[in-house]
Design an enzyme around this catalytic site. Sequence first.
Site, PDB file in Angstrom:
ATOM      1  N   SER A 138       0.844  -1.198   0.000  1.00 53.85           N
ATOM      2  CA  SER A 138       0.000   0.000   0.000  1.00 53.85           C
ATOM      3  C   SER A 138       0.873   1.239   0.000  1.00 53.85           C
ATOM      4  O   SER A 138       2.012   1.217   0.487  1.00 53.85           O
ATOM      5  CB  SER A 138      -0.893   0.012   1.248  1.00 53.85           C
ATOM      6  OG  SER A 138      -1.589   1.239   1.373  1.00 53.85           O
TER       7      SER A 138
ATOM      8  N   TYR B  67      -2.259  -0.089  10.424  1.00 51.14           N
ATOM      9  CA  TYR B  67      -2.313  -0.509   9.027  1.00 51.14           C
ATOM     10  C   TYR B  67      -1.013  -0.154   8.313  1.00 51.14           C
ATOM     11  O   TYR B  67      -0.431  -0.984   7.596  1.00 51.14           O
ATOM     12  CB  TYR B  67      -3.500   0.144   8.324  1.00 51.14           C
ATOM     13  CG  TYR B  67      -3.620  -0.250   6.873  1.00 51.14           C
ATOM     14  CD1 TYR B  67      -3.956  -1.553   6.520  1.00 51.14           C
ATOM     15  CD2 TYR B  67      -3.401   0.674   5.853  1.00 51.14           C
ATOM     16  CE1 TYR B  67      -4.060  -1.926   5.188  1.00 51.14           C
ATOM     17  CE2 TYR B  67      -3.503   0.309   4.516  1.00 51.14           C
ATOM     18  CZ  TYR B  67      -3.829  -0.995   4.194  1.00 51.14           C
ATOM     19  OH  TYR B  67      -3.926  -1.358   2.878  1.00 51.14           O
TER      20      TYR B  67
END
Length: 262
Positions: free
Chosen positions: A142, A155
């Site tokens: 990501s 995250y």
Amino acid sequence: MNLENKVVLVTGSSGGLGAQICYEAAKKGAIVIACARRSQLIDEVKAECQRLSGKEAYAFPVDVSDPDSVDRLYEQVMQTVGRVDVLVNNAGFGIFEDFLTFDLGKAYDMFEVNVLGMMVLTQKFAIDMAERRQGHIINIASMAGKMATAKSTIYSATKFAVLGFSNALRLELRPLGVAVTTVNPGPVATEFFDKADPTGSYLEKVSQLVLEPEKLAKTIVRTMEHPKREVNRPVLLEIAAKFYTLFPTIGDYLASGIFNKK
């Protein structure tokens, strides 16, 4: 690499980006293995892949956070299909909350799925790829692993871990004929945000940066044919991430201001 009759396994493929990767690989003539926890949905993905490719496709349930489930998947694949040519580690989830009030039990869950489970599954298939001296591993990381923002502490930590793992793995496996690619997308319009951001406001706030899963899947499948080190999308976030690294003060300004929409 021509994907005709190549075996492509995709985790987290019951919907969203994972399902679209399956479909795009099937269009190229690949033999697709769809894997996820929701068996009914991956059965539907399997059926669509068969329609698109005109070839056999497979749907095997797996919980990547459970090593025993990963073992069962590996045995099923090797006994039924015989090999995996391209492994796409797409399974993962995120929760966007302030760290001071974050339930750290959920942090353990996130690391088990996003990092540890991915490592366990990767090792299984990487050993076979290395023995055959061919294969391609694609890890969906990501942009949060390149440029962290507020409310993405856990995250981002998992995706920083995926990046570090992938970079080292690429160097280890290259001499053995196995390619490793890291895909770093920004926000993608999928059900990921149903859990990450239940308010539903984040995607609206960053609408100019949101990626369509179908287009991103096409890019990822092209990478299967022409392996590369990284895929970063959208371009604006890739540029911002470079500023974040090269010019930390400007990077913090971007991360805490323009791109802080959670």
